[in-house]
Scaffold this motif. Sequence first.
Motif, short mmCIF file in Angstrom:
data_model
loop_
_atom_site.label_atom_id
_atom_site.label_comp_id
_atom_site.label_asym_id
_atom_site.label_seq_id
_atom_site.Cartn_x
_atom_site.Cartn_y
_atom_site.Cartn_z
N ALA A 36 0.87 -1.41 0.12
CA ALA A 36 0.23 -0.13 -0.05
C ALA A 36 0.82 1.04 -0.17
O ALA A 36 0.78 2.28 -0.57
CB ALA A 36 -0.88 0.00 1.26
N ARG A 37 1.87 1.31 0.79
CA ARG A 37 2.79 2.26 0.75
C ARG A 37 3.53 2.80 -0.64
O ARG A 37 3.43 3.89 -1.01
CB ARG A 37 4.02 2.13 1.62
CG ARG A 37 4.78 3.12 2.18
CD ARG A 37 5.73 2.99 3.31
NE ARG A 37 4.88 3.08 4.41
CZ ARG A 37 4.75 4.11 5.24
NH1 ARG A 37 5.11 5.34 4.90
NH2 ARG A 37 4.19 3.93 6.30
N VAL B 145 6.34 8.55 6.79
CA VAL B 145 5.02 9.26 6.69
C VAL B 145 4.07 8.17 7.48
O VAL B 145 3.82 7.11 6.78
CB VAL B 145 4.62 9.66 5.62
CG1 VAL B 145 3.09 10.19 5.55
CG2 VAL B 145 5.50 10.79 5.03
N PRO B 146 3.32 8.64 8.54
CA PRO B 146 2.52 7.16 9.16
C PRO B 146 1.44 6.85 8.03
O PRO B 146 1.15 7.97 7.33
CB PRO B 146 2.13 7.68 10.49
CG PRO B 146 3.14 8.78 10.79
CD PRO B 146 3.67 9.30 9.44
N MET B 147 0.80 5.69 8.24
CA MET B 147 -0.27 5.36 7.32
C MET B 147 -1.47 4.97 8.09
O MET B 147 -1.28 4.37 8.95
CB MET B 147 0.19 4.51 6.18
CG MET B 147 -0.72 3.95 4.86
SD MET B 147 -0.13 3.30 3.71
CE MET B 147 0.59 1.62 4.54
N HIS B 148 -2.74 5.36 7.63
CA HIS B 148 -3.98 4.84 8.34
C HIS B 148 -4.48 3.78 7.40
O HIS B 148 -4.22 3.74 6.55
CB HIS B 148 -5.20 5.93 8.12
CG HIS B 148 -4.72 7.36 8.84
ND1 HIS B 148 -4.47 7.50 10.03
CD2 HIS B 148 -4.71 8.44 8.23
CE1 HIS B 148 -4.20 8.77 10.08
NE2 HIS B 148 -4.36 9.45 9.08
N LEU B 149 -4.99 2.69 8.19
CA LEU B 149 -5.72 1.48 7.64
C LEU B 149 -6.94 1.60 8.29
O LEU B 149 -7.30 1.41 9.33
CB LEU B 149 -5.08 0.22 7.88
CG LEU B 149 -5.86 -0.98 7.64
CD1 LEU B 149 -6.25 -1.13 6.28
CD2 LEU B 149 -4.95 -2.07 8.08
N LEU B 150 -8.16 1.55 7.44
CA LEU B 150 -9.60 1.61 7.79
C LEU B 150 -9.93 0.21 7.27
O LEU B 150 -9.87 -0.20 6.23
CB LEU B 150 -10.54 2.51 7.43
CG LEU B 150 -10.36 4.15 7.59
CD1 LEU B 150 -8.77 4.79 6.82
CD2 LEU B 150 -11.37 4.79 7.01
N GLU B 151 -10.64 -0.61 8.12
CA GLU B 151 -11.11 -1.77 7.97
C GLU B 151 -12.85 -2.14 8.40
O GLU B 151 -13.00 -1.49 9.46
CB GLU B 151 -10.74 -3.06 8.92
CG GLU B 151 -9.17 -3.48 8.05
CD GLU B 151 -8.67 -4.70 8.83
OE1 GLU B 151 -8.18 -5.77 8.00
OE2 GLU B 151 -8.60 -4.81 9.95
#
Length: 257
Positions: A128-129, A138-144
């Motif tokens: 995904a990155r 850079v931090p990343m969000h994951l929505l499930e």
Amino acid sequence: MESRWELGALPQRRTSLPTEIAASLAARIRSGEIPPGTRLPSEPQLAQSMRVSRNSVREAISVLREQGLIETRQGIGTFSLDPSRDAYFPVDVGIEGLTSTTEMIRRAGHKPGTRDYQLQTGVGDAPARRQLVLPPDVPMHLLERVRTADDLPVILCRDYLGQSHVPARVMAQYRGDESLLLFLQRECQLKVQTARADIVPVLPTARVAEFLGVSRRRPLLALEQLHYDAGGSPFLYSENYFNLDYMGLHVRRTPVR
């Protein structure tokens, strides 16, 4: 086969007018009142019969086409199709248009819902990155979340966003029960201009199978989609896993000119 039925005016509506028109016609097609192969009246005739505008009829026809209940044959007319496909796929959606999952389910004639919503921040999913072209720091969000149609678990949605596009304080406001695309447009002025989608047959991981309540031996369809803004920059990467116990996908194809 020419139509021989009367439509009449719609009852007092509680939802949008095109949705009411589509629901009225869909009910007649599914009940057999409008048999398969029936040629529907023209848009002006439908508008006059139902006492609505032609624009509302045109939008309703588009919804019915996405539901797989009618087809338009150029130069001939619009005809009803056999609704028996619903017996195999209670939720049947068209994927030609670039719409949110919420709108996709709604336009197919079902009530969208959400369950098992989870938000993680700081995830390091490498694929995904790479898709989002995010620097390592850079931090990343994951929505499930599981999207439901009339309470049936039809799609597991995984959405990845970088904090460079959506700050953590903004992402924390999202509750999972509305269109993510509309939320991003409203809160971050991020609007999808185009998207690249790949449809891949997969076997579910243990986590995906648990979310959707399916066997790990049950094939799913994964829609992997990268969304771009007006400047051509990617800002949202999605993995949607479609539960084929309940959901069918179709694409309306037209001749190449």
